[in-house]
Design a protein around this motif. Sequence first.
Motif, PDB file in Angstrom:
ATOM      1  N   ILE A 130      65.426  27.351  27.028  1.00  0.00           N
ATOM      2  CA  ILE A 130      64.807  26.178  26.406  1.00  0.00           C
ATOM      3  C   ILE A 130      64.401  25.191  27.499  1.00  0.00           C
ATOM      4  O   ILE A 130      65.182  24.878  28.402  1.00  0.00           O
ATOM      5  CB  ILE A 130      65.784  25.499  25.426  1.00  0.00           C
ATOM      6  CG1 ILE A 130      66.129  26.455  24.276  1.00  0.00           C
ATOM      7  CG2 ILE A 130      65.195  24.200  24.887  1.00  0.00           C
ATOM      8  CD1 ILE A 130      67.176  25.903  23.332  1.00  0.00           C
ATOM      9  N   ARG A 131      63.172  24.719  27.406  1.00  0.00           N
ATOM     10  CA  ARG A 131      62.678  23.713  28.343  1.00  0.00           C
ATOM     11  C   ARG A 131      62.593  22.357  27.646  1.00  0.00           C
ATOM     12  O   ARG A 131      62.312  22.286  26.454  1.00  0.00           O
ATOM     13  CB  ARG A 131      61.292  24.106  28.876  1.00  0.00           C
ATOM     14  CG  ARG A 131      61.287  25.367  29.732  1.00  0.00           C
ATOM     15  CD  ARG A 131      59.879  25.680  30.224  1.00  0.00           C
ATOM     16  NE  ARG A 131      59.858  26.863  31.060  1.00  0.00           N
ATOM     17  CZ  ARG A 131      60.088  26.870  32.365  1.00  0.00           C
ATOM     18  NH1 ARG A 131      60.330  25.714  32.984  1.00  0.00           N
ATOM     19  NH2 ARG A 131      60.054  27.988  33.060  1.00  0.00           N
ATOM     20  N   ARG A 132      62.807  21.323  28.412  1.00  0.00           N
ATOM     21  CA  ARG A 132      62.688  19.967  27.877  1.00  0.00           C
ATOM     22  C   ARG A 132      61.796  19.141  28.804  1.00  0.00           C
ATOM     23  O   ARG A 132      61.834  19.294  30.029  1.00  0.00           O
ATOM     24  CB  ARG A 132      64.064  19.316  27.739  1.00  0.00           C
ATOM     25  CG  ARG A 132      65.012  20.097  26.826  1.00  0.00           C
ATOM     26  CD  ARG A 132      66.227  19.291  26.443  1.00  0.00           C
ATOM     27  NE  ARG A 132      67.183  20.099  25.692  1.00  0.00           N
ATOM     28  CZ  ARG A 132      67.072  20.407  24.411  1.00  0.00           C
ATOM     29  NH1 ARG A 132      66.029  19.959  23.724  1.00  0.00           N
ATOM     30  NH2 ARG A 132      67.990  21.144  23.803  1.00  0.00           N
ATOM     31  N   ALA A 133      60.996  18.262  28.201  1.00  0.00           N
ATOM     32  CA  ALA A 133      60.065  17.444  28.969  1.00  0.00           C
ATOM     33  C   ALA A 133      60.807  16.347  29.728  1.00  0.00           C
ATOM     34  O   ALA A 133      61.703  15.699  29.199  1.00  0.00           O
ATOM     35  CB  ALA A 133      59.011  16.830  28.055  1.00  0.00           C
ATOM     36  N   ALA A 134      60.429  16.170  30.979  1.00  0.00           N
ATOM     37  CA  ALA A 134      61.019  15.117  31.816  1.00  0.00           C
ATOM     38  C   ALA A 134      59.911  14.444  32.612  1.00  0.00           C
ATOM     39  O   ALA A 134      59.063  15.132  33.201  1.00  0.00           O
ATOM     40  CB  ALA A 134      62.068  15.707  32.764  1.00  0.00           C
ATOM     41  N   PRO A 135      59.873  13.110  32.644  1.00  0.00           N
ATOM     42  CA  PRO A 135      58.858  12.408  33.431  1.00  0.00           C
ATOM     43  C   PRO A 135      59.030  12.709  34.929  1.00  0.00           C
ATOM     44  O   PRO A 135      60.155  12.750  35.439  1.00  0.00           O
ATOM     45  CB  PRO A 135      59.123  10.930  33.133  1.00  0.00           C
ATOM     46  CG  PRO A 135      59.927  10.930  31.869  1.00  0.00           C
ATOM     47  CD  PRO A 135      60.738  12.180  31.908  1.00  0.00           C
ATOM     48  N   ILE A 136      57.930  12.907  35.605  1.00  0.00           N
ATOM     49  CA  ILE A 136      57.995  13.139  37.049  1.00  0.00           C
ATOM     50  C   ILE A 136      58.648  11.958  37.755  1.00  0.00           C
ATOM     51  O   ILE A 136      59.423  12.132  38.705  1.00  0.00           O
ATOM     52  CB  ILE A 136      56.583  13.401  37.605  1.00  0.00           C
ATOM     53  CG1 ILE A 136      56.122  14.802  37.198  1.00  0.00           C
ATOM     54  CG2 ILE A 136      56.549  13.255  39.125  1.00  0.00           C
ATOM     55  CD1 ILE A 136      54.755  15.178  37.715  1.00  0.00           C
ATOM     56  N   SER A 137      58.362  10.752  37.295  1.00  0.00           N
ATOM     57  CA  SER A 137      58.950   9.573  37.933  1.00  0.00           C
ATOM     58  C   SER A 137      60.471   9.620  37.900  1.00  0.00           C
ATOM     59  O   SER A 137      61.143   9.223  38.859  1.00  0.00           O
ATOM     60  CB  SER A 137      58.451   8.299  37.245  1.00  0.00           C
ATOM     61  OG  SER A 137      58.762   8.315  35.851  1.00  0.00           O
ATOM     62  N   VAL A 138      61.038  10.132  36.808  1.00  0.00           N
ATOM     63  CA  VAL A 138      62.496  10.232  36.684  1.00  0.00           C
ATOM     64  C   VAL A 138      63.021  11.385  37.540  1.00  0.00           C
ATOM     65  O   VAL A 138      64.056  11.245  38.223  1.00  0.00           O
ATOM     66  CB  VAL A 138      62.906  10.427  35.210  1.00  0.00           C
ATOM     67  CG1 VAL A 138      64.400  10.692  35.096  1.00  0.00           C
ATOM     68  CG2 VAL A 138      62.521   9.210  34.391  1.00  0.00           C
ATOM     69  N   LEU A 139      62.333  12.505  37.519  1.00  0.00           N
ATOM     70  CA  LEU A 139      62.760  13.648  38.325  1.00  0.00           C
ATOM     71  C   LEU A 139      62.837  13.268  39.800  1.00  0.00           C
ATOM     72  O   LEU A 139      63.733  13.712  40.521  1.00  0.00           O
ATOM     73  CB  LEU A 139      61.785  14.814  38.145  1.00  0.00           C
ATOM     74  CG  LEU A 139      61.828  15.544  36.804  1.00  0.00           C
ATOM     75  CD1 LEU A 139      60.668  16.528  36.700  1.00  0.00           C
ATOM     76  CD2 LEU A 139      63.156  16.285  36.630  1.00  0.00           C
ATOM     77  N   GLN A 140      61.917  12.444  40.247  1.00  0.00           N
ATOM     78  CA  GLN A 140      61.892  12.084  41.658  1.00  0.00           C
ATOM     79  C   GLN A 140      62.848  10.942  41.977  1.00  0.00           C
ATOM     80  O   GLN A 140      63.576  10.994  42.964  1.00  0.00           O
ATOM     81  CB  GLN A 140      60.462  11.724  42.072  1.00  0.00           C
ATOM     82  CG  GLN A 140      59.536  12.941  42.016  1.00  0.00           C
ATOM     83  CD  GLN A 140      58.138  12.644  42.510  1.00  0.00           C
ATOM     84  OE1 GLN A 140      57.585  11.583  42.233  1.00  0.00           O
ATOM     85  NE2 GLN A 140      57.564  13.580  43.236  1.00  0.00           N
ATOM     86  N   SER A 141      62.866   9.915  41.142  1.00  0.00           N
ATOM     87  CA  SER A 141      63.709   8.755  41.456  1.00  0.00           C
ATOM     88  C   SER A 141      65.188   9.021  41.209  1.00  0.00           C
ATOM     89  O   SER A 141      66.048   8.562  41.973  1.00  0.00           O
ATOM     90  CB  SER A 141      63.264   7.543  40.631  1.00  0.00           C
ATOM     91  OG  SER A 141      63.434   7.790  39.238  1.00  0.00           O
TER      92      SER A 141
END
Length: 278
Positions: A130-141
């Motif tokens: 299962i995949r879940r959406a994550a904002p790139i800004s959150v993944l990086q910060s």
Amino acid sequence: MPTPARGVRGGWSSRGGCVARLVVAAGFAVIAAPGLGFAPGSRTSEFARLRRLGLSASYDKDKLMNEASFTEGAMRSFQDLFKPKDAELSPEEIEEQLRQEASSAATEGAMQSLRLDVMSGEEDEEGMPIRRAAPISVLQSKAKQSLVFFAVPKEREELVTDVLLSMRIEAKEISERNLLLVPAIVDIPSKMLLEFPPNIRNAKLMRQKSVALPASSDGQAAAWGALLAAEFEEADEQNIGDQVRQMGLALVVRPDGSIVRRGVGRPQWKVVFGETDD
């Protein structure tokens, strides 16, 4: 059409059909003809030779050491005469460099509002991850995630399988370095992100935990399509559009959101590892 300016952050280049960024060193110690190696430690060797003579002979050691120091200094001064000066950029090159910098900044900014579908660590009733959406800004910060995008036109979708295979070989190190690969297929004329065909979408290679996918819900597919199509257009501006359409394009993005490489063809992971290291 303009050619890539020198020293541009995230500028395009290719070497042997794979990702490569050129870094030019301004100074050098000696000049060697093609095929000839540099003389190892020319300054140090002279200093060491005189020092050995001073230790083994009855010659005036202080005088000899002074001569050695003088020789070392003279050689340094002589070499400095032949260091090339940094070439001045022409107005056209400056304009092109500014354009490329603006292009990188625009891509970096647009990317922060987009999302990726990442592995959640859970499976559905059929055993599929299962995949879940994550904002790139959150993944990086928050997660300090490095990202490698690999986009291909719809006519070259088989290249996605190639990059996934190359990724499996380096899976352990990719995971340890907190790096995500983001493959994508783009219809460049319509600037649309396309779905993966079943043979790729359902492949075991696609289930690797370090594979993330561009989110397609809530208008994200159109935004991703526009962003990646713009990168192909950027390649056209730099006279490498045909190569990119044949081999795909790669973007390497550090956790701070900066693009450190645009390249032709699938990424060479050992090179990527060096660029994503802090």
